[in-house]
Design a protein around this motif. Structure first.
Motif, PDB file in Angstrom:
ATOM      1  N   PRO A 207      -0.477   4.073   9.182  1.00  0.00           N
ATOM      2  CA  PRO A 207      -1.120   3.103  10.082  1.00  0.00           C
ATOM      3  C   PRO A 207      -2.356   3.665  10.767  1.00  0.00           C
ATOM      4  CG  PRO A 207       1.265   3.112  10.388  1.00  0.00           C
ATOM      5  CD  PRO A 207       0.941   4.279   9.499  1.00  0.00           C
ATOM      6  N   GLU A 208      -2.384   4.987  10.988  1.00  0.00           N
ATOM      7  CA  GLU A 208      -3.546   5.573  11.663  1.00  0.00           C
ATOM      8  C   GLU A 208      -4.730   5.774  10.719  1.00  0.00           C
ATOM      9  OE1 GLU A 208      -0.512   8.985  11.028  1.00  0.00           O
ATOM     10  OE2 GLU A 208      -0.521   6.843  11.491  1.00  0.00           O
TER      11      GLU A 208
ATOM     12  N   MET B 230       2.408  -1.575   4.454  1.00  0.00           N
ATOM     13  CA  MET B 230       2.368  -0.142   4.194  1.00  0.00           C
ATOM     14  C   MET B 230       3.759   0.388   3.873  1.00  0.00           C
ATOM     15  SD  MET B 230      -0.138   1.142   7.245  1.00  0.00           S
ATOM     16  CE  MET B 230      -1.546   0.159   7.769  1.00  0.00           C
ATOM     17  N   VAL B 231       3.843   1.154   2.797  1.00  0.00           N
ATOM     18  CA  VAL B 231       5.104   1.808   2.457  1.00  0.00           C
ATOM     19  C   VAL B 231       5.262   3.021   3.359  1.00  0.00           C
ATOM     20  CG1 VAL B 231       6.431   2.968   0.662  1.00  0.00           C
ATOM     21  CG2 VAL B 231       4.977   1.007   0.080  1.00  0.00           C
ATOM     22  N   GLN B 232       6.322   3.027   4.131  1.00  0.00           N
ATOM     23  CA  GLN B 232       6.533   4.079   5.119  1.00  0.00           C
ATOM     24  C   GLN B 232       6.540   5.461   4.464  1.00  0.00           C
ATOM     25  OE1 GLN B 232      10.471   4.479   7.147  1.00  0.00           O
ATOM     26  NE2 GLN B 232       9.303   3.990   8.993  1.00  0.00           N
ATOM     27  N   GLY B 233       5.792   6.386   5.076  1.00  0.00           N
ATOM     28  CA  GLY B 233       5.727   7.740   4.550  1.00  0.00           C
ATOM     29  C   GLY B 233       4.678   7.933   3.477  1.00  0.00           C
ATOM     30  N   GLU B 234       4.059   6.841   3.028  1.00  0.00           N
ATOM     31  CA  GLU B 234       3.015   6.921   1.996  1.00  0.00           C
ATOM     32  C   GLU B 234       1.667   6.501   2.587  1.00  0.00           C
ATOM     33  OE1 GLU B 234       3.766   8.272  -0.767  1.00  0.00           O
ATOM     34  OE2 GLU B 234       5.928   8.044  -0.980  1.00  0.00           O
ATOM     35  N   ALA B 235       1.556   5.246   3.002  1.00  0.00           N
ATOM     36  CA  ALA B 235       0.347   4.769   3.689  1.00  0.00           C
ATOM     37  C   ALA B 235       0.538   4.955   5.188  1.00  0.00           C
ATOM     38  CB  ALA B 235       0.098   3.303   3.362  1.00  0.00           C
TER      39      ALA B 235
ATOM     40  N   ALA C 178       0.805  -1.216   0.000  1.00  0.00           N
ATOM     41  CA  ALA C 178       0.000   0.000   0.000  1.00  0.00           C
ATOM     42  C   ALA C 178       0.837   1.264   0.000  1.00  0.00           C
ATOM     43  CB  ALA C 178      -0.929   0.001   1.222  1.00  0.00           C
ATOM     44  N   GLY C 179       0.605   2.081  -1.022  1.00  0.00           N
ATOM     45  CA  GLY C 179       1.125   3.431  -1.049  1.00  0.00           C
ATOM     46  C   GLY C 179       0.070   4.381  -0.520  1.00  0.00           C
TER      47      GLY C 179
ATOM     48  N   PHE D  75      -6.523  -3.414   9.734  1.00  0.00           N
ATOM     49  CA  PHE D  75      -6.182  -4.720   9.180  1.00  0.00           C
ATOM     50  C   PHE D  75      -4.820  -5.189   9.707  1.00  0.00           C
ATOM     51  CE2 PHE D  75      -8.808  -2.497   6.030  1.00  0.00           C
ATOM     52  CZ  PHE D  75      -9.832  -3.414   5.846  1.00  0.00           C
ATOM     53  N   GLU D  76      -4.576  -6.484   9.569  1.00  0.00           N
ATOM     54  CA  GLU D  76      -3.247  -7.019   9.868  1.00  0.00           C
ATOM     55  C   GLU D  76      -2.247  -6.269   8.990  1.00  0.00           C
ATOM     56  OE1 GLU D  76      -0.841 -11.268   9.275  1.00  0.00           O
ATOM     57  OE2 GLU D  76      -2.948 -11.067   8.666  1.00  0.00           O
TER      58      GLU D  76
END
Length: 300
Positions: free
Chosen positions: A57-58, A50-55, A26-27, A64-65
């Motif tokens: 977590p919050e 999740m691609v850090q800085g793009e998608a 995920a971007g 989702f897992e």
């Protein structure tokens, strides 16, 4: 107005084999959320990488897992997916930056793909995406498109809004479509804007939002002074890997087109995504813009 369709003619939802698990790389943007929700509606619980800085977590993806991976740690990608039991992969969302080579965390997984990535970067974004897809498939994963998971995201053919293009609008659509195809051949971008029957701006690294902002700034200058209307056209690049990076529009695109003074937007039916389509069409109707789906693989 013709009756809009919500997916490409003959397209259908992907039937996942029993025991399948889908991982979404995920971007940014809404597309990964739509894909995750679509899978949930079908009874599948996705894993989100999740691609850090793009998608974020919050965001809704956090329910989702999931794990977060930096681009500089891309060598760990395959190990994470296998550890999570992923069998099918969807690449969804925007990734606005390239990895910082000096910060790359080298391991055997990364070293094995470095030569391929270097050669792919020389061929542009689409070349890189094709290498990513081939690399994942070579390691036992099945790569699928977001439109195969959630076919209702795919633009239908015909006029989707209350307002249809005028004769003058069709001249702009034709000019922008030809320009979008031309820059697609060069792997530059997927969109173009035409005003007064000629292309005046092409999508570059800034993306569609940046393109529309540039058009807005051009209003009132030079040959555009006093001219009204115009059209944005987005289409897949010729020979594009259709499972990743399909052209897409959303509410923000409609807002940007309106701010730029355009009359409407045209996308390629069956090969473009409309994110949150009901809201997109409703907003376009409210602003007096047309949105249409062009026949795929045809010039208008």
């Amino acid at each position: 107005m013709t009756t809009p369709t919500t997916k490409a003619e003959g397209a259908g939802r992907l039937q996942l084999p029993p025991g399948s698990k889908v991982g979404i790389i995920a971007g940014g943007g809404k597309l990964p959320i739509d894909v995750a929700n679509g899978l949930t509606d079908q009874g599948h619980k996705p894993f989100i990488l999740m691609v850090q800085g793009e998608a974020l977590p919050e965001s809704q993806l956090g329910q989702f897992e999931h794990e977060v991976l930096s681009l500089e740690s891309i060598g760990s990608l395959v190990g994470i997916l296998k550890r999570r039991g992923v069998t099918h992969i969807v690449l969804a969302g925007e990734i606005k930056r390239r990895p910082r080579l000096g910060a790359m965390r080298f391991n055997l997984g990364l070293l094995s793909i470095v030569p391929l990535v270097i050669s792919a970067l020389a061929r542009g974004d689409d070349g890189l995406l094709k290498v990513v897809v081939r690399g994942l498939e070579a390691r036992g994963f099945t790569v699928v498109g977001a439109h195969q998971i959630v076919p209702t995201l795919t633009a239908g053919e015909g006029t989707l809004t209350r307002l249809a293009p005028s004769k003058a609008d069709w001249k702009d659509i034709k000019a922008a479509h030809e320009a979008a195809i031309a820059i697609g051949v060069l792997d530059i971008g997927q969109g173009a804007v035409a005003i007064g029957g000629r292309a005046i701006a092409l999508e570059g690294i800034e993306g569609t939002d940046g393109l529309l902002a540039r058009v807005k700034d051009l209003r009132g200058h030079g040959r555009l002074a006093g001219k009204t209307g115009g059209a944005l056209v987005k289409c897949a690049k010729p020979d594009q890997e259709l499972r990743v990076d399909l052209p897409s529009i959303g509410v923000q695109t409609v807002e940007g087109a309106h701010a730029a003074g355009l009359a409407g937007i045209a996308v390629e039916a069956g090969r473009s995504l409309i994110l949150d389509s009901a809201t997109v069409i409703s907003r376009a109707d409210a602003l007096g813009l047309f949105v249409i789906g062009l026949p795929a693989k045809e010039h208008v």
